[in-house]
Design an enzyme around this catalytic site. Structure first.
Site, PDB file in Angstrom:
ATOM      1  N   CYS A 133      43.106  51.869 -11.435  1.00 18.18           N
ATOM      2  CA  CYS A 133      42.145  51.987 -10.236  1.00 18.18           C
ATOM      3  C   CYS A 133      41.707  53.850  -9.877  1.00 18.18           C
ATOM      4  O   CYS A 133      42.385  54.300 -10.611  1.00 18.18           O
ATOM      5  CB  CYS A 133      42.785  51.618  -8.473  1.00 18.18           C
ATOM      6  SG  CYS A 133      42.745  50.401  -8.672  1.00 18.18           S
ATOM      7  N   ARG A 164      40.597  53.497 -16.528  1.00 18.55           N
ATOM      8  CA  ARG A 164      41.336  53.183 -15.305  1.00 18.55           C
ATOM      9  C   ARG A 164      41.665  51.939 -14.266  1.00 18.55           C
ATOM     10  O   ARG A 164      42.108  51.133 -13.614  1.00 18.55           O
ATOM     11  CB  ARG A 164      41.319  54.041 -14.239  1.00 18.55           C
ATOM     12  CG  ARG A 164      41.589  55.506 -14.714  1.00 18.55           C
ATOM     13  CD  ARG A 164      41.213  56.836 -13.202  1.00 18.55           C
ATOM     14  NE  ARG A 164      42.814  56.071 -12.392  1.00 18.55           N
ATOM     15  CZ  ARG A 164      43.183  57.263 -12.964  1.00 18.55           C
ATOM     16  NH1 ARG A 164      43.842  58.077 -13.900  1.00 18.55           N
ATOM     17  NH2 ARG A 164      44.953  56.573 -12.218  1.00 18.55           N
ATOM     18  N   TRP A 220      42.078  47.860 -10.786  1.00 15.11           N
ATOM     19  CA  TRP A 220      42.606  47.381 -11.959  1.00 15.11           C
ATOM     20  C   TRP A 220      43.533  46.892 -10.178  1.00 15.11           C
ATOM     21  O   TRP A 220      44.986  46.719 -10.173  1.00 15.11           O
ATOM     22  CB  TRP A 220      43.510  48.103 -12.535  1.00 15.11           C
ATOM     23  CG  TRP A 220      44.085  47.208 -13.332  1.00 15.11           C
ATOM     24  CD1 TRP A 220      43.804  46.856 -14.754  1.00 15.11           C
ATOM     25  CD2 TRP A 220      45.733  46.367 -13.228  1.00 15.11           C
ATOM     26  NE1 TRP A 220      45.267  45.857 -15.161  1.00 15.11           N
ATOM     27  CE2 TRP A 220      45.859  45.836 -14.477  1.00 15.11           C
ATOM     28  CE3 TRP A 220      46.334  47.198 -12.374  1.00 15.11           C
ATOM     29  CZ2 TRP A 220      47.403  45.515 -14.654  1.00 15.11           C
ATOM     30  CZ3 TRP A 220      47.643  46.945 -12.380  1.00 15.11           C
ATOM     31  CH2 TRP A 220      48.581  45.642 -13.940  1.00 15.11           C
ATOM     32  N   ASN A 276      44.938  53.938  -5.123  1.00 13.97           N
ATOM     33  CA  ASN A 276      44.842  53.491  -6.669  1.00 13.97           C
ATOM     34  C   ASN A 276      46.559  53.542  -6.117  1.00 13.97           C
ATOM     35  O   ASN A 276      47.446  54.405  -5.398  1.00 13.97           O
ATOM     36  CB  ASN A 276      44.962  54.723  -7.111  1.00 13.97           C
ATOM     37  CG  ASN A 276      45.146  54.610  -8.943  1.00 13.97           C
ATOM     38  OD1 ASN A 276      45.408  53.248  -8.581  1.00 13.97           O
ATOM     39  ND2 ASN A 276      45.760  55.953  -8.825  1.00 13.97           N
ATOM     40  N   GLY A 277      47.256  52.633  -6.781  1.00 19.22           N
ATOM     41  CA  GLY A 277      48.872  52.516  -5.920  1.00 19.22           C
ATOM     42  C   GLY A 277      49.258  50.902  -5.434  1.00 19.22           C
ATOM     43  O   GLY A 277      48.275  50.302  -5.216  1.00 19.22           O
ATOM     44  N   GLU A 286      53.016  49.147 -33.421  1.00 14.53           N
ATOM     45  CA  GLU A 286      51.950  49.195 -33.444  1.00 14.53           C
ATOM     46  C   GLU A 286      50.666  48.673 -33.264  1.00 14.53           C
ATOM     47  O   GLU A 286      49.333  49.078 -32.874  1.00 14.53           O
ATOM     48  CB  GLU A 286      51.476  50.808 -33.759  1.00 14.53           C
ATOM     49  CG  GLU A 286      50.174  51.863 -33.507  1.00 14.53           C
ATOM     50  CD  GLU A 286      49.800  51.907 -31.995  1.00 14.53           C
ATOM     51  OE1 GLU A 286      51.171  51.312 -30.986  1.00 14.53           O
ATOM     52  OE2 GLU A 286      49.358  52.517 -31.702  1.00 14.53           O
ATOM     53  N   LYS A 343      47.598  46.851 -31.131  1.00 13.34           N
ATOM     54  CA  LYS A 343      45.971  47.528 -31.181  1.00 13.34           C
ATOM     55  C   LYS A 343      46.005  45.609 -31.206  1.00 13.34           C
ATOM     56  O   LYS A 343      44.683  45.663 -30.770  1.00 13.34           O
ATOM     57  CB  LYS A 343      45.964  47.983 -32.672  1.00 13.34           C
ATOM     58  CG  LYS A 343      46.496  49.529 -32.067  1.00 13.34           C
ATOM     59  CD  LYS A 343      45.290  50.225 -31.332  1.00 13.34           C
ATOM     60  CE  LYS A 343      46.209  50.452 -30.224  1.00 13.34           C
ATOM     61  NZ  LYS A 343      47.331  51.309 -30.057  1.00 13.34           N
ATOM     62  N   GLU A 352      45.925  43.878 -28.546  1.00 14.74           N
ATOM     63  CA  GLU A 352      45.531  44.265 -27.422  1.00 14.74           C
ATOM     64  C   GLU A 352      43.503  44.301 -27.152  1.00 14.74           C
ATOM     65  O   GLU A 352      43.253  43.889 -26.452  1.00 14.74           O
ATOM     66  CB  GLU A 352      45.961  45.630 -27.471  1.00 14.74           C
ATOM     67  CG  GLU A 352      45.490  46.476 -26.645  1.00 14.74           C
ATOM     68  CD  GLU A 352      45.699  48.238 -25.764  1.00 14.74           C
ATOM     69  OE1 GLU A 352      46.185  48.561 -27.720  1.00 14.74           O
ATOM     70  OE2 GLU A 352      45.780  48.717 -25.166  1.00 14.74           O
ATOM     71  N   HIS A 403      64.799  35.920 -41.245  1.00 10.92           N
ATOM     72  CA  HIS A 403      65.804  35.553 -40.664  1.00 10.92           C
ATOM     73  C   HIS A 403      65.101  34.600 -39.276  1.00 10.92           C
ATOM     74  O   HIS A 403      66.136  34.445 -38.398  1.00 10.92           O
ATOM     75  CB  HIS A 403      66.654  36.731 -39.756  1.00 10.92           C
ATOM     76  CG  HIS A 403      67.208  37.659 -40.995  1.00 10.92           C
ATOM     77  ND1 HIS A 403      68.298  37.128 -41.678  1.00 10.92           N
ATOM     78  CD2 HIS A 403      67.234  39.305 -41.633  1.00 10.92           C
ATOM     79  CE1 HIS A 403      68.678  37.863 -42.655  1.00 10.92           C
ATOM     80  NE2 HIS A 403      68.593  38.845 -42.516  1.00 10.92           N
ATOM     81  N   LYS A 450      43.921  51.521 -18.711  1.00  8.58           N
ATOM     82  CA  LYS A 450      44.055  52.783 -19.345  1.00  8.58           C
ATOM     83  C   LYS A 450      45.398  53.701 -18.708  1.00  8.58           C
ATOM     84  O   LYS A 450      46.444  53.920 -19.908  1.00  8.58           O
ATOM     85  CB  LYS A 450      42.874  54.184 -19.033  1.00  8.58           C
ATOM     86  CG  LYS A 450      43.023  54.871 -19.841  1.00  8.58           C
ATOM     87  CD  LYS A 450      43.711  55.172 -21.847  1.00  8.58           C
ATOM     88  CE  LYS A 450      43.768  56.177 -22.550  1.00  8.58           C
ATOM     89  NZ  LYS A 450      43.914  55.498 -23.589  1.00  8.58           N
TER      90      LYS A 450
HETATM   91  C1  F6R Z   1      48.429  51.216 -25.875  1.00 10.24           C
HETATM   92  C2  F6R Z   1      48.275  52.059 -25.339  1.00 10.24           C
HETATM   93  C3  F6R Z   1      49.433  51.693 -24.029  1.00 10.24           C
HETATM   94  C4  F6R Z   1      49.849  52.953 -23.772  1.00 10.24           C
HETATM   95  C5  F6R Z   1      51.121  52.610 -22.514  1.00 10.24           C
HETATM   96  C6  F6R Z   1      51.570  54.397 -22.502  1.00 10.24           C
HETATM   97  O1  F6R Z   1      46.726  50.947 -26.677  1.00 10.24           O
HETATM   98  O2  F6R Z   1      47.603  52.291 -24.568  1.00 10.24           O
HETATM   99  O3  F6R Z   1      49.919  50.865 -24.834  1.00 10.24           O
HETATM  100  O4  F6R Z   1      50.232  53.475 -24.975  1.00 10.24           O
HETATM  101  O5  F6R Z   1      50.459  52.574 -21.639  1.00 10.24           O
HETATM  102  O6  F6R Z   1      51.253  55.437 -21.993  1.00 10.24           O
HETATM  103  P1  F6R Z   1      50.016  56.749 -21.654  1.00 10.24           P
HETATM  104  O7  F6R Z   1      51.443  57.215 -22.655  1.00 10.24           O
HETATM  105  O8  F6R Z   1      49.648  57.248 -20.571  1.00 10.24           O
HETATM  106  O9  F6R Z   1      52.025  56.974 -20.954  1.00 10.24           O
END
Ligand code: F6R
Length: 614
Positions: free
Chosen positions: A2, A27, A74, A100-101, A484, A488, A491, A507, A609
């Site tokens: 949010c 956000r 969000w 927010n929260g 990773e 990606k 996501e 395995h 984010k």
């Molecule tokens: C994936 C991504 C998330 C963040 C995770 C931690 O692309 O961005 O997996 O890495 O939510 O976020 P931070 O680094 O802000 O604590």
């Protein structure tokens, strides 16, 4: 999660509010809404979906009013509908709140308020705060700040709340607990937001609100009080990020821009870290030589992509500094009984500095007596503030939801920590450290080289767009890299993707390879002189190829590759630096897959984010 924005001043408030929301959409983007404070009544508009839906629903002849609040959501409590979109109001429609929260005791509050005649119109936890504030404001003779002070004492959970009332619309009142709220100080106007990006075009003067502090904002100024009602002196700081770095700068997506910013981000994070006498300079650690020598264990806590940086920390710190490293998913860590003593260092990695799981894990570690070092990209955010020390990465604002440049700088930060610890403990000589540091200085140029030759990879990626599953294999420090790569892809492309240690596939998971469909497998060939490792990966490549996989191999220039349908070459480097280079083609692969599948790259579905809920 949010985004919140508030404005009071001479401008028509709709402009800074909508611009601010656009900057905060990363956000959350399930719905958006505004409340404008016209005298005696509120103008409220809110819509499910992205900000453009809200903009489209605003009347052409918008009332010109000079204060208001805005929200981009969000969803947590209540689905992403118009009804559940913020702001939420009291029954008179005169008091509006954005949040927010999570208000953990909202159902108990709701029942209590309903018993006193309040009627609820949404499924959110937030609405109970609107009704509660409305009651408390009346009991305080119309004083919204006093009402907020009383309300906060009744609330459990994590929240930023911002409220406005139609009877004094120029006054905006906010509070924060475990969730961010920053104030922008303008000339005859003031701003509030979850992140400085929202008002960076208007002012570079900011004030960070402390935990449980309540702010009252008018065009003339701000006043802050603590939970005890006593005045708090605002701590002002200057914003160093510029507006251009928060814009797309000609790229089609923030993610692409951020991928291409990686050479600079890595260079900026590395700069000036070797002193003239050959020592790695990391004063931010605030640890004496004796304390570093006494270290017995390091625990890294992080989530998602940052967790992968943590896994990389294990390889480098154990190899260079000979200190045992445990890597923990933050959301799991706090539910365990950590074995920590004064010789344990906890490193928390977070781009945003606001991730609630990581924050809670830090608190858990601190309660157990650990010293906490944060690696963070966002100045003055909560995680660095609650840590004993902070090493800032210099990636600049990362707006795309999928993390790219922040990860590379996090890896640089853990590499620097590894070198520093190794040097102080005498595990690496000054000459070895200098050589490794100098090699790191070449990495930005090597990333640039990868980016300059990325077009064929983009074209190749599009041929895989219809794949249902993509597997990734890596060994040693290539293992976190493939995790990773898979993250990606999930996501952004919304397809099944998994990363495996190369030796582990046989395995069980090798059964996922479908010869008829030619399941794509992306393999990272380990670099360096340890040929047994790359030979083992070449065997793993043969194993998947024999079962019908279409194999793409990421390999250093000059490395011999057998069994690949496609080879993506990256510049050669020492084995432990490989993640900084090998990650880049995987980011491009995920980006291009998302485009080919018609997905929203910067705002993938269901995500946000900054994850400020547990
Ligand atoms: C994936 C991504 C998330 C963040 C995770 C931690 O692309 O961005 O997996 O890495 O939510 O976020 P931070 O680094 O802000 O604590």
């Amino acid at each position: 999660m949010c985004g919140i924005v508030g404005y009071t001043g001479p401008q028509s408030a709709i402009t800074p509010l909508i611009e601010g929301l656009r900057r905060l959409e990363y956000r959350g983007y399930d719905s958006a809404g505004i409340a404008l404070g016209t005298s005696g009544a509120l103008f409220i508009e809110k819509r499910a979906g992205k900000l453009t839906n809200l903009e489209g629903s605003l009347p052409a002849n918008m009332p010109v009013v000079h204060s208001g609040i805005g929200h981009t959501r969000w969803a947590t409590h209540g689905g992403p509908t118009d009804r559940n979109a913020h702001p939420h109001t009291d029954n008179e429609g005169k008091l509006a709140v954005i949040h927010n929260g999570i208000i953990e005791n909202y159902s108990e509050l709701k029942a209590e308020l309903q018993s006193r005649g309040h009627e609820f119109s949404s499924d959110t936890d937030t609405e109970s705060v609107a009704h509660l504030l409305s009651e408390l404001r009346k009991s305080h003779g119309g004083d919204l700040t006093a009402a907020m002070l009383d309300a906060v004492k009744r609330l459990r959970g994590s929240f930023t709340l911002v409220a406005v009332h139609a009877d004094a619309p120029e006054v905006i009142v906010g509070v924060r607990r475990n969730s961010p709220l920053v104030v922008g100080l303008g000339d005859g106007e003031n701003f509030m937001a979850s992140d400085v990006a929202a008002f960076i075009d208007y002012t570079k003067r900011a004030v960070e609100l402390g935990q449980d502090e309540i702010i009252t904002m008018t065009p003339a100024g701000i006043s802050i009080i603590g939970l005890d009602g006593k005045a708090v002196v605002p701590k002002e700081y200057a914003i160093t990020w510029d507006s251009a770095s928060a814009q797309k700068g000609g790229y089609s997506h923030f993610m692409l821009k951020e991928i291409f910013e990686q050479p600079k981000a890595v260079a900026d994070t590395l700069i000036g870290r070797l002193t003239d006498n050959g020592k790695i300079e990391l004063d931010e650690l605030h640890m004496s030589e004796a304390e570093i020598k006494a270290l017995k264990k390091i625990v890294v806590i992080a989530c998602g992509t940052a967790y992968h940086a943590g896994m990389i920390a294990k390889y480098v710190i154990e190899k260079w500094a000979k200190i045992s490293v445990e890597v923990e998913i933050a959301s799991e860590y706090r539910y365990r009984d950590p074995i920590i003593d004064s010789n344990t260092l906890v490193i928390a990695i977070s781009q945003s500095g606001e991730t609630m799981d990581t924050l809670m894990a830090i608190r858990h570690a601190k309660a157990a007596g650990a010293r906490v070092l944060a690696i963070c990209n966002t100045n003055s955010s909560t995680i660095p503030r609650e840590s004993d020390a902070v090493l800032y990465t210099h990636a600049g604002p990362e707006i795309a939801v999928a993390s790219t440049k922040a990860l590379l700088t996090q890896i640089v930060a853990v590499d620097l920590i590894g070198l520093h610890l190794a040097q102080v403990r005498g595990e690496l000589t000054d000459a070895q450290v200098r050589d490794l540091y100098n090699e790191m200085l070449e990495l930005p140029g090597k990333i640039e080289q990868i980016l300059e030759t990325v077009e064929p990879l983009r074209a190749l990626t599009r041929t895989f767009a219809k794949s249902e599953t993509v597997l990734f294999i890596g060994r040693n420090i290539g293992y976190p890299v493939v995790l990773e790569g898979a993250l990606k892809l999930k996501e952004l492309a919304y397809i099944h993707a998994e990363g495996f240690a190369g030796g582990e596939l046989k395995h069980g998971s090798i059964a996922l390879i479908d010869a008829e469909k030619g399941t794509p497998v992306i393999a990272i060939l380990p670099s360096g002189s340890d040929h047994s490792l790359d030979e083992k990966m070449l065997s793993n490549i043969q194993e998947v190829k024999a079962r019908g996989a279409r194999v793409i191999v990421i390999a250093h220039e000059g490395a011999e590759v057998v069994g690949a349908e496609h080879i993506i070459r990256i510049p050669a480097c020492s084995p432990l630096f490989q993640p900084i280079l090998a990650t880049v083609p995987l980011q491009v692969f995920a980006y291009e897959m998302a485009i080919a599948r018609g997905n929203d790259v910067d705002q993938p579905r269901n995500l946000a984010k900054s994850v400020t809920v547990e």
